[in-house]
Write a protein that holds these residues in place. Structure first.
Motif, short mmCIF file in Angstrom:
data_model
loop_
_atom_site.label_atom_id
_atom_site.label_comp_id
_atom_site.label_asym_id
_atom_site.label_seq_id
_atom_site.Cartn_x
_atom_site.Cartn_y
_atom_site.Cartn_z
N THR A 1 0.83 -1.20 0.00
CA THR A 1 0.00 0.00 0.00
C THR A 1 0.86 1.25 0.00
N THR A 2 0.60 2.13 -0.93
CA THR A 2 1.34 3.38 -1.05
C THR A 2 0.37 4.53 -0.79
N ILE A 3 0.80 5.51 -0.02
CA ILE A 3 -0.02 6.71 0.18
C ILE A 3 0.26 7.66 -0.97
N GLU B 1 -0.49 12.68 0.95
CA GLU B 1 -0.40 12.74 2.41
C GLU B 1 -1.44 13.68 3.01
N LYS C 1 -4.85 6.46 -1.28
CA LYS C 1 -3.85 5.40 -1.25
C LYS C 1 -3.96 4.57 -2.52
N ARG C 2 -2.96 3.74 -2.70
CA ARG C 2 -2.90 2.91 -3.88
C ARG C 2 -2.27 1.59 -3.50
N ARG D 1 -7.41 9.48 3.24
CA ARG D 1 -6.27 9.78 2.38
C ARG D 1 -6.30 8.91 1.13
#
Ligand SMILES: [Zn+2]
Ligand SMILES: [Zn+2]
Length: 106
Positions: free
Chosen positions: A11-13, A16, A32-33, A30
């Motif tokens: 999981t990548t934000i 921010e 996320k991906r 937020r």
């Protein structure tokens, strides 16, 4: 025997900056991906699949759906005024049930 090589999600934000969550009303959502990485010995080596960004709330811990329900969702229940007698009509009438005149659409 452990599976030492494989594809695992990460999981990548994306952003921010917290967004307002429409569910709980707090600025805790937020973007996320979830990307999929090929990893060896539990170390992600390279990305194999880039995920789509989605809005998820840290508090509700669920994906925030689009706000949806635009004003067009309620069009079936709108009120019309008879151009002849001025009575309020619920729904789509072609002829007024009160005076029998044809209703002209604005
Ligand atoms: Zn929330
Ligand atoms: Zn009428």
């Amino acid at each position: 025997m452990f599976l030492i090589a494989g594809v695992s999600p990460k999981t990548t934000i994306v952003d921010e900056k917290p967004q307002l969550c429409p569910v709980c009303g707090l600025a805790r959502a937020r973007y996320k991906r979830v990307d999929h990485y090929f990893s060896l010995f539990f170390i992600p080596l390279f990305r194999v699949k880039k995920g789509e960004a989605f809005l998820i709330c840290d508090k509700c811990e669920q994906e925030v759906k689009e706000f949806g329900y635009g004003p067009e969702s309620f069009q079936g229940d709108k009120e019309t005024l008879c151009s002849n007698c001025g009575k309020k009509l619920k729904g789509d009438f072609i002829f007024c049930p009160y005076c029998g005149e044809e209703i002209r659409k604005a």
